[in-house]
Design a protein around this motif. Structure first.
Motif, PDB file in Angstrom:
ATOM      1  N   VAL A 192     -14.277  23.634  22.726  1.00 30.53           N
ATOM      2  CA  VAL A 192     -13.366  22.509  22.516  1.00 30.53           C
ATOM      3  C   VAL A 192     -14.012  21.259  23.093  1.00 30.53           C
ATOM      4  N   THR A 193     -13.613  20.113  22.581  1.00 36.05           N
ATOM      5  CA  THR A 193     -14.140  18.841  23.072  1.00 36.05           C
ATOM      6  C   THR A 193     -13.132  18.208  24.040  1.00 36.05           C
ATOM      7  N   PRO A 194     -13.540  17.189  24.788  1.00 33.35           N
ATOM      8  CA  PRO A 194     -12.583  16.503  25.665  1.00 33.35           C
ATOM      9  C   PRO A 194     -11.359  15.982  24.915  1.00 33.35           C
ATOM     10  N   LEU A 195     -11.494  15.726  23.598  1.00 31.19           N
ATOM     11  CA  LEU A 195     -10.363  15.239  22.805  1.00 31.19           C
ATOM     12  C   LEU A 195      -9.242  16.280  22.784  1.00 31.19           C
ATOM     13  N   PHE A 196      -9.617  17.557  22.814  1.00 33.27           N
ATOM     14  CA  PHE A 196      -8.609  18.621  22.850  1.00 33.27           C
ATOM     15  C   PHE A 196      -7.847  18.590  24.170  1.00 33.27           C
ATOM     16  N   LEU A 197      -8.563  18.335  25.276  1.00 38.06           N
ATOM     17  CA  LEU A 197      -7.906  18.242  26.578  1.00 38.06           C
ATOM     18  C   LEU A 197      -6.972  17.024  26.633  1.00 38.06           C
ATOM     19  N   VAL A 198      -7.391  15.941  25.990  1.00 34.60           N
ATOM     20  CA  VAL A 198      -6.531  14.752  25.918  1.00 34.60           C
ATOM     21  C   VAL A 198      -5.228  15.097  25.201  1.00 34.60           C
ATOM     22  N   LEU A 199      -5.343  15.846  24.113  1.00 33.96           N
ATOM     23  CA  LEU A 199      -4.150  16.247  23.365  1.00 33.96           C
ATOM     24  C   LEU A 199      -3.255  17.147  24.209  1.00 33.96           C
ATOM     25  N   LEU A 200      -3.849  18.026  25.001  1.00 29.12           N
ATOM     26  CA  LEU A 200      -3.069  18.866  25.910  1.00 29.12           C
ATOM     27  C   LEU A 200      -2.332  18.005  26.937  1.00 29.12           C
ATOM     28  N   ALA A 201      -3.022  16.988  27.456  1.00 29.43           N
ATOM     29  CA  ALA A 201      -2.404  16.103  28.447  1.00 29.43           C
ATOM     30  C   ALA A 201      -1.229  15.351  27.840  1.00 29.43           C
ATOM     31  N   ILE A 202      -1.413  14.841  26.628  1.00 30.14           N
ATOM     32  CA  ILE A 202      -0.334  14.112  25.960  1.00 30.14           C
ATOM     33  C   ILE A 202       0.814  15.051  25.626  1.00 30.14           C
ATOM     34  N   GLY A 203       0.499  16.275  25.171  1.00 30.30           N
ATOM     35  CA  GLY A 203       1.536  17.248  24.858  1.00 30.30           C
ATOM     36  C   GLY A 203       2.365  17.614  26.073  1.00 30.30           C
ATOM     37  N   GLY A 204       1.681  17.833  27.217  1.00 35.65           N
ATOM     38  CA  GLY A 204       2.406  18.141  28.452  1.00 35.65           C
ATOM     39  C   GLY A 204       3.275  16.991  28.915  1.00 35.65           C
ATOM     40  N   THR A 205       2.764  15.768  28.747  1.00 34.27           N
ATOM     41  CA  THR A 205       3.537  14.579  29.108  1.00 34.27           C
ATOM     42  C   THR A 205       4.751  14.425  28.198  1.00 34.27           C
ATOM     43  N   ASP A 206       4.540  14.663  26.895  1.00 35.22           N
ATOM     44  CA  ASP A 206       5.647  14.568  25.941  1.00 35.22           C
ATOM     45  C   ASP A 206       6.761  15.554  26.271  1.00 35.22           C
ATOM     46  N   LEU A 207       6.389  16.724  26.762  1.00 34.12           N
ATOM     47  CA  LEU A 207       7.386  17.729  27.135  1.00 34.12           C
ATOM     48  C   LEU A 207       8.282  17.197  28.246  1.00 34.12           C
ATOM     49  N   LEU A 208       7.672  16.557  29.251  1.00 34.81           N
ATOM     50  CA  LEU A 208       8.460  15.991  30.356  1.00 34.81           C
ATOM     51  C   LEU A 208       9.345  14.850  29.868  1.00 34.81           C
ATOM     52  N   PHE A 209       8.790  14.002  28.992  1.00 34.75           N
ATOM     53  CA  PHE A 209       9.583  12.879  28.476  1.00 34.75           C
ATOM     54  C   PHE A 209      10.743  13.371  27.625  1.00 34.75           C
ATOM     55  N   ALA A 210      10.531  14.467  26.885  1.00 33.65           N
ATOM     56  CA  ALA A 210      11.620  15.010  26.068  1.00 33.65           C
ATOM     57  C   ALA A 210      12.766  15.495  26.936  1.00 33.65           C
ATOM     58  N   LEU A 211      12.438  16.058  28.092  1.00 34.68           N
ATOM     59  CA  LEU A 211      13.468  16.557  29.008  1.00 34.68           C
ATOM     60  C   LEU A 211      14.348  15.428  29.529  1.00 34.68           C
ATOM     61  N   ASP A 212      13.800  14.215  29.578  1.00 34.70           N
ATOM     62  CA  ASP A 212      14.569  13.062  30.060  1.00 34.70           C
ATOM     63  C   ASP A 212      15.234  12.294  28.924  1.00 34.70           C
ATOM     64  N   SER A 213      14.485  12.092  27.827  1.00 34.70           N
ATOM     65  CA  SER A 213      14.980  11.204  26.777  1.00 34.70           C
ATOM     66  C   SER A 213      16.120  11.810  25.974  1.00 34.70           C
ATOM     67  N   ILE A 214      16.118  13.125  25.784  1.00 38.95           N
ATOM     68  CA  ILE A 214      17.187  13.740  24.993  1.00 38.95           C
ATOM     69  C   ILE A 214      18.535  13.638  25.705  1.00 38.95           C
ATOM     70  N   PRO A 215      18.637  14.018  26.997  1.00 42.70           N
ATOM     71  CA  PRO A 215      19.918  13.778  27.682  1.00 42.70           C
ATOM     72  C   PRO A 215      20.318  12.307  27.675  1.00 42.70           C
ATOM     73  N   ALA A 216      19.332  11.405  27.756  1.00 42.94           N
ATOM     74  CA  ALA A 216      19.644   9.968  27.782  1.00 42.94           C
ATOM     75  C   ALA A 216      20.304   9.525  26.483  1.00 42.94           C
ATOM     76  N   VAL A 217      19.768   9.943  25.339  1.00 44.19           N
ATOM     77  CA  VAL A 217      20.342   9.498  24.075  1.00 44.19           C
ATOM     78  C   VAL A 217      21.655  10.212  23.779  1.00 44.19           C
ATOM     79  N   PHE A 218      21.824  11.444  24.280  1.00 43.49           N
ATOM     80  CA  PHE A 218      23.126  12.103  24.134  1.00 43.49           C
ATOM     81  C   PHE A 218      24.184  11.390  24.981  1.00 43.49           C
ATOM     82  N   GLY A 219      23.740  10.527  25.882  1.00 44.51           N
ATOM     83  CA  GLY A 219      24.676   9.743  26.673  1.00 44.51           C
ATOM     84  C   GLY A 219      25.334   8.625  25.886  1.00 44.51           C
ATOM     85  N   VAL A 220      24.739   8.250  24.738  1.00 47.07           N
ATOM     86  CA  VAL A 220      25.321   7.178  23.928  1.00 47.07           C
ATOM     87  C   VAL A 220      25.901   7.706  22.620  1.00 47.07           C
TER      88      VAL A 220
END
Length: 335
Positions: A192-220
């Motif tokens: 794998v290239t470093p680009l694959f690791l970048v995608l893993l980093a973004i995917g892991g970050t997106d998972l954390l953001f999803a845990l916050d953003s979904i409850p937030a939008v269900f608030g409205v």
């Protein structure tokens, strides 16, 4: 309760998939350095699409639901700016060449959208089955708000991302980027290239953001359809917005503070809603137009105050904030 027909869902998903295909074509099949004019044009296009959808949606289903959509869209769009902060940090940490940044962002947006669809379906089912989940979601947002405010002047540690650590440990990684590929062969060995690791980093970050953003939008809004379209349209313009505002992000020094206030406000709104439904109808609720006004007000004040502060002290640098202290800071605190 909003009821959208199967045809309505199909048409909506079709439009979003078509826009994703357009983004995929621009970001992956035609890698290039994105200039300001191109980024501005596509950013205006995606925001215009979201606004036009909201106007049509409000006209068809009523402006009560229309207001919920715009409130949800603004919440998700403001939280997505924090995503951009982290994307910049990830791109810088991995020294991603500019012509490949579009590819990573496009795949990252697709991953984010898939994760949000999963969390939206789960959140809608939980809220429908258990009214106390409004209390749980409210508590999650209040905890997130406190943590984000406490660590508002920090950056998340990309090196501590669990997916990135696992990738480095278990996968053979090339030393350099190989023509924008994520997987390649070196001396007959698949790597794998470093680009694959970048995608893993973004995917892991997106998972954390999803845990916050979904409850937030269900608030409205309690409508899974509105939650879905608000997330989808907020994420679709993220690639263009990244290239448009990445130079401006450093000046938004109070963004993390503003986002923590928004999350805390929505958290309180969810707790009040739970109390109104499960404890007493006399407990006041926060109306959606009020929520929309408060969220827009916080964003305007945060942006103006940030630009004034950074113009007076150009040495200041904004941070996306973190939900936990860095390991070195934590060890220092423990000592």
């Amino acid at each position: 309760m909003l009821e959208v027909s199967a045809l309505g869902w199909i048409v909506t998903i079709g439009v979003i998939v078509a826009l994703l295909a357009l983004d995929l074509t621009l970001g992956v099949l035609r890698p290039h350095v994105v200039g300001f004019r191109e980024a501005a044009g596509w950013s205006i296009f995606y925001i215009a699409v979201a606004i036009v959808f909201g106007i049509v949606f409000g006209s068809v289903y009523g402006w009560g639901f229309g207001t919920e959509y715009f409130a949800g869209y603004i919440v998700e769009k403001s939280l997505s700016v924090d995503n951009l902060f982290v994307f910049v940090i990830i791109m810088t940490t991995f020294a991603v060449p500019e012509k490949y940044q579009q590819e990573v962002l496009t795949f990252g947006i697709i991953i984010a959208l898939v994760l949000r669809v999963i969390f939206i379906a789960l959140g809608a089912a939980l809220l429908s089955a258990f009214s106390f989940m409004f209390l749980v979601f409210g508590a999650i947002l209040l905890f997130t708000a406190v943590q984000l405010f406490r660590h508002r002047d920090e950056d998340p540690d990309v090196g501590e991302n669990a997916l990135v650590k696992a990738g480095r440990r278990f996968l053979p990684v090339t030393d350099d980027y190989v023509e924008g590929k994520m997987i390649t062969r070196v001396d007959g060995k698949r790597m794998v290239t470093p680009l694959f690791l970048v995608l893993l980093a973004i995917g892991g970050t997106d998972l954390l953001f999803a845990l916050d953003s979904i409850p937030a939008v269900f608030g409205v809004t309690e409508s899974a359809y509105i939650v879905f379209v608000a997330n989808a349209f907020a994420l679709l313009g993220l690639r263009a917005l990244f290239f448009l505002v990445k130079g401006l992000l450093d000046r938004l020094v109070y963004l993390s503070t503003g986002l923590s206030l928004i999350l805390a406000f929505i958290g309180v709104k969810l707790v009040l809603h739970w109390a109104h439904k499960d404890i007493s109808a006399s407990v006041p609720e926060v109306a959606t137009p009020v929520s929309l006004g408060v969220i827009i007000g916080i964003l305007i004040i945060t942006t103006v105050a940030s630009l004034i502060k950074s113009s007076r002290d150009p040495s200041l640098k904004a941070h996306p904030g973190s939900l936990r202290a860095k390991s070195g800071d934590q060890q220092h605190a423990d000592n």
